[in-house]
Design a protein around this motif. Sequence first.
Motif, PDB file in Angstrom:
ATOM      1  N   SER A   1      18.456  -9.479 -28.679  1.00  0.00           N
ATOM      2  CA  SER A   1      17.406 -10.500 -28.626  1.00  0.00           C
ATOM      3  C   SER A   1      16.038  -9.858 -28.814  1.00  0.00           C
TER       4      SER A   1
ATOM      5  N   ALA B   1      25.702 -17.661 -27.210  1.00  0.00           N
ATOM      6  CA  ALA B   1      26.910 -17.572 -26.386  1.00  0.00           C
ATOM      7  C   ALA B   1      26.595 -16.684 -25.198  1.00  0.00           C
TER       8      ALA B   1
ATOM      9  N   ASN C   1      28.124   3.622 -26.667  1.00  0.00           N
ATOM     10  CA  ASN C   1      27.166   3.149 -25.672  1.00  0.00           C
ATOM     11  C   ASN C   1      26.400   4.358 -25.147  1.00  0.00           C
ATOM     12  N   ARG C   2      25.102   4.119 -24.850  1.00  0.00           N
ATOM     13  CA  ARG C   2      24.260   5.224 -24.364  1.00  0.00           C
ATOM     14  C   ARG C   2      24.924   5.960 -23.200  1.00  0.00           C
ATOM     15  N   THR C   3      25.388   5.197 -22.220  1.00  0.00           N
ATOM     16  CA  THR C   3      26.106   5.799 -21.095  1.00  0.00           C
ATOM     17  C   THR C   3      27.591   5.780 -21.433  1.00  0.00           C
TER      18      THR C   3
ATOM     19  N   LEU D   1      21.842  -4.131 -28.021  1.00  0.00           N
ATOM     20  CA  LEU D   1      21.285  -3.371 -26.896  1.00  0.00           C
ATOM     21  C   LEU D   1      20.383  -4.295 -26.088  1.00  0.00           C
ATOM     22  N   LEU D   2      19.660  -3.715 -25.148  1.00  0.00           N
ATOM     23  CA  LEU D   2      18.879  -4.529 -24.219  1.00  0.00           C
ATOM     24  C   LEU D   2      17.756  -5.319 -24.888  1.00  0.00           C
TER      25      LEU D   2
ATOM     26  N   MET E   1      27.397  -7.679 -23.084  1.00  0.00           N
ATOM     27  CA  MET E   1      27.586  -8.444 -24.315  1.00  0.00           C
ATOM     28  C   MET E   1      28.276  -7.592 -25.383  1.00  0.00           C
TER      29      MET E   1
ATOM     30  N   PRO F   1      28.715 -13.770 -22.571  1.00  0.00           N
ATOM     31  CA  PRO F   1      29.889 -12.907 -22.799  1.00  0.00           C
ATOM     32  C   PRO F   1      31.245 -13.609 -22.671  1.00  0.00           C
TER      33      PRO F   1
ATOM     34  N   LYS G   1      31.903   3.544 -20.467  1.00  0.00           N
ATOM     35  CA  LYS G   1      31.888   2.129 -20.092  1.00  0.00           C
ATOM     36  C   LYS G   1      32.846   1.306 -20.962  1.00  0.00           C
TER      37      LYS G   1
ATOM     38  N   SER H   1      14.707  -0.633 -27.173  1.00  0.00           N
ATOM     39  CA  SER H   1      15.895   0.226 -27.113  1.00  0.00           C
ATOM     40  C   SER H   1      16.545   0.355 -28.489  1.00  0.00           C
TER      41      SER H   1
ATOM     42  N   THR I   1      16.884   3.895 -30.378  1.00  0.00           N
ATOM     43  CA  THR I   1      18.248   4.345 -30.678  1.00  0.00           C
ATOM     44  C   THR I   1      18.467   4.545 -32.173  1.00  0.00           C
TER      45      THR I   1
HETATM   46  N1  LIG Z   1      24.439 -11.507 -21.593  1.00  0.00           N
HETATM   47  C1  LIG Z   1      24.171 -12.663 -22.164  1.00  0.00           C
HETATM   48  O1  LIG Z   1      24.490 -13.757 -21.657  1.00  0.00           O
HETATM   49  C2  LIG Z   1      23.480 -12.699 -23.501  1.00  0.00           C
HETATM   50  C3  LIG Z   1      23.486 -13.882 -24.266  1.00  0.00           C
HETATM   51  C4  LIG Z   1      22.851 -13.892 -25.501  1.00  0.00           C
HETATM   52  C5  LIG Z   1      22.190 -12.751 -25.947  1.00  0.00           C
HETATM   53  N2  LIG Z   1      22.194 -11.620 -25.171  1.00  0.00           N
HETATM   54  C6  LIG Z   1      21.450 -10.451 -25.657  1.00  0.00           C
HETATM   55  O2  LIG Z   1      22.349  -9.360 -25.849  1.00  0.00           O
HETATM   56  C7  LIG Z   1      21.640  -8.146 -25.600  1.00  0.00           C
HETATM   57  C8  LIG Z   1      22.437  -7.302 -24.610  1.00  0.00           C
HETATM   58  O3  LIG Z   1      22.573  -8.038 -23.402  1.00  0.00           O
HETATM   59  P1  LIG Z   1      23.590  -7.577 -22.275  1.00  0.00           P
HETATM   60  O4  LIG Z   1      23.944  -8.796 -21.515  1.00  0.00           O
HETATM   61  O5  LIG Z   1      24.663  -6.739 -22.859  1.00  0.00           O
HETATM   62  O6  LIG Z   1      22.629  -6.646 -21.398  1.00  0.00           O
HETATM   63  P2  LIG Z   1      23.071  -5.474 -20.408  1.00  0.00           P
HETATM   64  O7  LIG Z   1      24.352  -5.795 -19.756  1.00  0.00           O
HETATM   65  O8  LIG Z   1      21.878  -5.183 -19.575  1.00  0.00           O
HETATM   66  O9  LIG Z   1      23.357  -4.238 -21.383  1.00  0.00           O
HETATM   67  C9  LIG Z   1      22.285  -3.591 -22.047  1.00  0.00           C
HETATM   68  C10 LIG Z   1      22.855  -2.603 -23.014  1.00  0.00           C
HETATM   69  O10 LIG Z   1      21.765  -1.953 -23.684  1.00  0.00           O
HETATM   70  C11 LIG Z   1      21.887  -0.554 -23.496  1.00  0.00           C
HETATM   71  N3  LIG Z   1      20.559   0.034 -23.420  1.00  0.00           N
HETATM   72  C12 LIG Z   1      19.540  -0.346 -22.607  1.00  0.00           C
HETATM   73  N4  LIG Z   1      18.455   0.414 -22.839  1.00  0.00           N
HETATM   74  C13 LIG Z   1      18.806   1.309 -23.787  1.00  0.00           C
HETATM   75  C14 LIG Z   1      18.123   2.344 -24.456  1.00  0.00           C
HETATM   76  N5  LIG Z   1      16.840   2.639 -24.171  1.00  0.00           N
HETATM   77  N6  LIG Z   1      18.777   3.057 -25.388  1.00  0.00           N
HETATM   78  C15 LIG Z   1      20.077   2.783 -25.684  1.00  0.00           C
HETATM   79  N7  LIG Z   1      20.802   1.796 -25.090  1.00  0.00           N
HETATM   80  C16 LIG Z   1      20.158   1.065 -24.170  1.00  0.00           C
HETATM   81  C17 LIG Z   1      22.660  -0.387 -22.206  1.00  0.00           C
HETATM   82  O11 LIG Z   1      23.250   0.890 -22.181  1.00  0.00           O
HETATM   83  P3  LIG Z   1      23.648   1.618 -20.793  1.00  0.00           P
HETATM   84  O12 LIG Z   1      25.005   1.117 -20.449  1.00  0.00           O
HETATM   85  O13 LIG Z   1      23.592   3.039 -21.133  1.00  0.00           O
HETATM   86  O14 LIG Z   1      22.598   1.199 -19.778  1.00  0.00           O
HETATM   87  C18 LIG Z   1      23.683  -1.508 -22.349  1.00  0.00           C
HETATM   88  O15 LIG Z   1      24.738  -1.155 -23.212  1.00  0.00           O
HETATM   89  C19 LIG Z   1      20.243  -8.533 -25.075  1.00  0.00           C
HETATM   90  O16 LIG Z   1      19.310  -8.463 -26.111  1.00  0.00           O
HETATM   91  C20 LIG Z   1      20.433  -9.957 -24.620  1.00  0.00           C
HETATM   92  O17 LIG Z   1      19.242 -10.722 -24.664  1.00  0.00           O
HETATM   93  C21 LIG Z   1      22.831 -11.565 -23.962  1.00  0.00           C
END
Ligand SMILES: NC(=O)c1ccc[n+]([C@@H]2O[C@H](COP(=O)([O-])OP(=O)(O)OC[C@H]3O[C@@H](n4cnc5c(N)ncnc54)[C@H](OP(=O)(O)O)[C@@H]3O)[C@@H](O)[C@H]2O)c1
Length: 262
Positions: A81, A108, A20-22, A54-55, A1, A110, A25, A59, A63
């Motif tokens: 979220s 939304a 980003n933590r990692t 972030l997740l 996202m 991504p 990317k 997190s 962070t």
């Molecule tokens: N994807 C969707 O459809 C969607 C829709 C609406 C809302 N959201 C919300 O958007 C947020 C992100 O979702 P996403 O889809 O991007 O999830 P994701 O692909 O799993 O990515 C998670 C992100 O959080 C980072 N992260 C996880 N744990 C961490 C920590 N302890 N410290 C620092 N960074 C950390 C990860 O970094 P690394 O790369 O280092 O692991 C990555 O950048 C969530 O809250 C989700 O509910 C997502």
Amino acid sequence: MGRALAGALLAAGREVTVWNRTPGKADDLVARGAREAAALEDAIGASDLTVACLLNDASVRETLAPVLPKLAGSTLVNLTSGSVRQARELAERAEEHGVRFLAGGIMAVPPSVGTPGAFILYSGARDLFDRVAPALEPLARPHYVGEDPGFAALYDMAALSGMYGIAAGADHAVALVHAEGGDVETFRREVLGPWMEQMLPLQVAGADVSGTVPAEYNPGMQATGLENMLSASREAGVATEQEGHLRAQLWLMRRAADTATG
Ligand SMILES: NC(=O)c1ccc[n+]([C@@H]2O[C@H](COP(=O)([O-])OP(=O)(O)OC[C@H]3O[C@@H](n4cnc5c(N)ncnc54)[C@H](OP(=O)(O)O)[C@@H]3O)[C@@H](O)[C@H]2O)c1
């Protein structure tokens, strides 16, 4: 996202610094003009508007804890979220550090970020929202839901509950059709889709805060129908775990029918 959000800002011609933590990317974003900060502190200092995605709340807490003081005087928008309480607590911590704060809820996925129809809920101070909304506009249509910082999370979670209810119903429907030898694709296209489209506005308008069912909906008849559906599901061998939405409605209809008959 986070990649989708940054990409939408780049597409709108904004200057974007990503972290980003990692690391590594964000190569595609860098190729499109973003600057990748090696350390979070560098990203924080790059702009007076920081967007976090972030997740989960843990997190974000972990962070931001070391850098929150460095955000003093600037604006933090959290699009991660979380729960109502978590949003309110983060708002309090931000205020303690002199950080202007908006909480957000992304309506939304991504691929739809930055496209018409996508929107993001924001809550927090109205004047702050008015000031930063133009900067956030490229992400998705900004939609303000109130001064209480918990409200974006509240409406986000409630909307997701509605969506997962629909998902549970649709998954159960195709499982039933499949189990009894029906053609899932034809059912999806010719029956489920048109039926859902017809009913969705009625369900949204009719959702009742009190959980009551108006008498004109004939709850006794609906309870009988739901019992039939559960029997059909059992006969077809569909997992009982997939019937939760039917049981929830049966509970409501029975209760309403009992109330109506005294
Ligand atoms: N994807 C969707 O459809 C969607 C829709 C609406 C809302 N959201 C919300 O958007 C947020 C992100 O979702 P996403 O889809 O991007 O999830 P994701 O692909 O799993 O990515 C998670 C992100 O959080 C980072 N992260 C996880 N744990 C961490 C920590 N302890 N410290 C620092 N960074 C950390 C990860 O970094 P690394 O790369 O280092 O692991 C990555 O950048 C969530 O809250 C989700 O509910 C997502």
